[in-house]
Design a protein around this motif. Sequence first.
Motif, PDB file in Angstrom:
ATOM      1  N   GLU A 110       0.860  -1.174   0.000  1.00  0.00           N
ATOM      2  CA  GLU A 110       0.000   0.000   0.000  1.00  0.00           C
ATOM      3  C   GLU A 110       0.900   1.229   0.000  1.00  0.00           C
ATOM      4  O   GLU A 110       1.757   1.379   0.871  1.00  0.00           O
ATOM      5  CB  GLU A 110      -0.905  -0.001   1.223  1.00  0.00           C
ATOM      6  CG  GLU A 110      -1.931   1.126   1.208  1.00  0.00           C
ATOM      7  CD  GLU A 110      -2.917   1.023   2.355  1.00  0.00           C
ATOM      8  OE1 GLU A 110      -3.874   1.813   2.371  1.00  0.00           O
ATOM      9  OE2 GLU A 110      -2.727   0.154   3.232  1.00  0.00           O
ATOM     10  N   SER A 140       5.822   2.944   1.348  1.00  0.00           N
ATOM     11  CA  SER A 140       4.952   1.821   1.047  1.00  0.00           C
ATOM     12  C   SER A 140       5.000   0.796   2.165  1.00  0.00           C
ATOM     13  O   SER A 140       6.057   0.535   2.732  1.00  0.00           O
ATOM     14  CB  SER A 140       5.369   1.159  -0.277  1.00  0.00           C
ATOM     15  OG  SER A 140       5.248   2.068  -1.349  1.00  0.00           O
ATOM     16  N   LEU A 183      -8.800  -4.575  -1.147  1.00  0.00           N
ATOM     17  CA  LEU A 183      -8.185  -3.263  -1.298  1.00  0.00           C
ATOM     18  C   LEU A 183      -9.215  -2.161  -1.103  1.00  0.00           C
ATOM     19  O   LEU A 183     -10.410  -2.352  -1.330  1.00  0.00           O
ATOM     20  CB  LEU A 183      -7.540  -3.151  -2.687  1.00  0.00           C
ATOM     21  CG  LEU A 183      -6.565  -4.271  -3.073  1.00  0.00           C
ATOM     22  CD1 LEU A 183      -5.883  -3.938  -4.387  1.00  0.00           C
ATOM     23  CD2 LEU A 183      -5.549  -4.519  -1.975  1.00  0.00           C
ATOM     24  N   GLY A 234      -7.332   3.749  -2.653  1.00  0.00           N
ATOM     25  CA  GLY A 234      -6.015   3.285  -2.269  1.00  0.00           C
ATOM     26  C   GLY A 234      -5.073   3.167  -3.450  1.00  0.00           C
ATOM     27  O   GLY A 234      -5.489   2.862  -4.577  1.00  0.00           O
ATOM     28  N   TYR A 240      -1.510   1.300  -4.744  1.00  0.00           N
ATOM     29  CA  TYR A 240      -0.782   0.081  -4.414  1.00  0.00           C
ATOM     30  C   TYR A 240       0.341  -0.167  -5.412  1.00  0.00           C
ATOM     31  O   TYR A 240       0.281   0.263  -6.569  1.00  0.00           O
ATOM     32  CB  TYR A 240      -1.744  -1.118  -4.411  1.00  0.00           C
ATOM     33  CG  TYR A 240      -2.870  -0.973  -3.417  1.00  0.00           C
ATOM     34  CD1 TYR A 240      -2.739  -1.425  -2.106  1.00  0.00           C
ATOM     35  CD2 TYR A 240      -4.064  -0.357  -3.779  1.00  0.00           C
ATOM     36  CE1 TYR A 240      -3.762  -1.272  -1.182  1.00  0.00           C
ATOM     37  CE2 TYR A 240      -5.100  -0.196  -2.864  1.00  0.00           C
ATOM     38  CZ  TYR A 240      -4.939  -0.655  -1.573  1.00  0.00           C
ATOM     39  OH  TYR A 240      -5.946  -0.489  -0.654  1.00  0.00           O
TER      40      TYR A 240
END
Length: 260
Positions: free
Chosen positions: A111, A119, A146, A150, A152
């Motif tokens: 993330e 991250s 998720l 968001g 990623y």
Amino acid sequence: MTQILCPSQKYLRKSLFTSIDIALSLLLLMPTTVLADGKNNNSNDPPPQTTGTSGGSRGCETQSETSLSSIPALILLAPSQIYGQTLASRPTFAWFINNSASLQMEFRLYEYDPASKQSKLIKEIKDKNFKSSPGIIMLSLSNSELLVGGRYLWQVELVCDANRPSGNPVATAAMKVVLVKPDLEKQLSQSNDVLAKANLYNQADLWYNTLEIALTSKDEPKLRELNMFLLEQVANGSETGQKEQIQVELTKSPIHQLQR
């Protein structure tokens, strides 16, 4: 213990994952890949530099064969330098393996926080049964949800030699989960046709939703053209000088579906 990573100028290496603060190494190897309708989305919201292909082309050599192909050993089926978008809270990830040997694979999902440029590792797959097959591999994550909005990063690594992780082919791509717009939601609910849904996803720049339908339905004549076009975008993002060869390999590749 939560693992935190920050962008740097070298590849991620497995040996670095033993500490909390790790440099997220993302070497830029590919130019910007546009989505299937030719739009370069998220131009004002760039992710960390990502590499959709593994470095080099030889991959993991075995005693019985040495790859002479200039095609990278690992190619993620994702846009480069931009966030590939999805509506799915449990999206499907796909990548191409250019190696006939059955190799140990590792998958990591992070993330990403654009504000802090850090991250957090939220998912890792590295079990002994998670092995490669030549062709396209599709991975569905059933236990990882998720968040809408968001951002990623996802990464695949081929383990050539567990004792020399620095030599493992590795590639990383970026993903953003977006909220479905009311008009699109209405159109999707009114359509029972797979091709129509794929076109709606494509027009909305939803790369991962479009690709999943195109790959799983690639034998459908009406979807074959869309599938080939998406794979062409992936091939055109390569800097190997073998774009046509990569497209041919991607198009004729068998598809292996995995779930974790």
